[in-house]
Write an enzyme that holds these catalytic residues in place. Structure first.
Site: not given
Length: 219
Positions: A84-85
């Protein structure tokens, strides 16, 4: 539309997994912090062992290089880990590198279709528009989900739309109608989806009728 559970609580995950409707999990630093002093890697591994599906794990670095290195350290935890970015220029640089390496990435904190298009261009597997947070500032969160889904469909973009920041059951239906591929919901909201007073009343009546039948037939 499939359901992910938005939690890092293992007890919630075990119970929800037993219901047979959860296809994945999303976590974030705030959710993990609520679980107290846990070993992060071990905790995420435990999550992946409960739910057989994608598990989003967020990086904490803010620069491209450190994001990539952090992601590479998280991927070996489980084949189900999705990195998750956040939606930032540095983040998209990391998404480009990681996606080229075959790492599935969920770009979080999406608030416009433009951001979703940038994430897809960088190679994101998922984009996460935050419905409730948009509603909180007087914007149309579900409308943004619908716009992203429509643009992706028109442009034949394979990135999945993951509706996040779901606050209540109505959000779930609205996001499904808007074309979301996934809704990630808190445990409380997932439980609420099962219930309706007429369902409860119907079960009570069926049980009462069956009890009466058994009494009348000497059982």
């Amino acid at each position: 539309m499939i359901f992910f559970l938005d939690t890092a609580n293992l007890d919630e995950l075990r119970e929800a997994a037993s219901w047979g409707v959860v296809s994945g999990v999303t976590t974030n630093p705030s959710l993990v912090a609520r679980e107290g002093k846990v070993d992060f890697g071990s905790h995420i591994r435990a999550v992946t062992e409960i739910v057989d599906g994608p598990v989003s794990v967020e990086v904490l670095s803010m620069e491209t290089g450190p994001m990539i290195e952090e992601a590479r350290s998280l991927v070996p935890i489980s084949p189900n880990v999705v990195i998750k970015i956040p939606m930032t220029p540095a983040g998209m640089g990391a998404v480009k590198v990681l996606s080229s390496e075959g790492v599935a990435v969920n770009v979080t904190l999406i608030f416009t279709p433009q951001q979703a298009l940038l994430a897809a261009a960088a190679g994101a597997a998922y984009v996460s528009p935050f419905v409730g947070r948009l509603d909180d500032i007087g914007e149309d969160g579900v409308g943004v989900v619908g716009d992203i889904a429509q643009v992706f469909s028109m442009q034949d973009i394979g990135t999945k739309v993951l509706a996040a920041s779901i606050r209540h059951p109505a959000h779930v239906v609205q996001c499904a109608l808007a074309g979301a591929d996934v809704a990630t919901v808190p445990f409380k909201v997932l439980k609420q989806l099962f219930h309706h007073p007429l369902t409860d009343k119907g079960i009570e009546k069926f049980l009462a009728d069956w009890e009466g039948y058994n009494k009348n037939h000497g059982r």
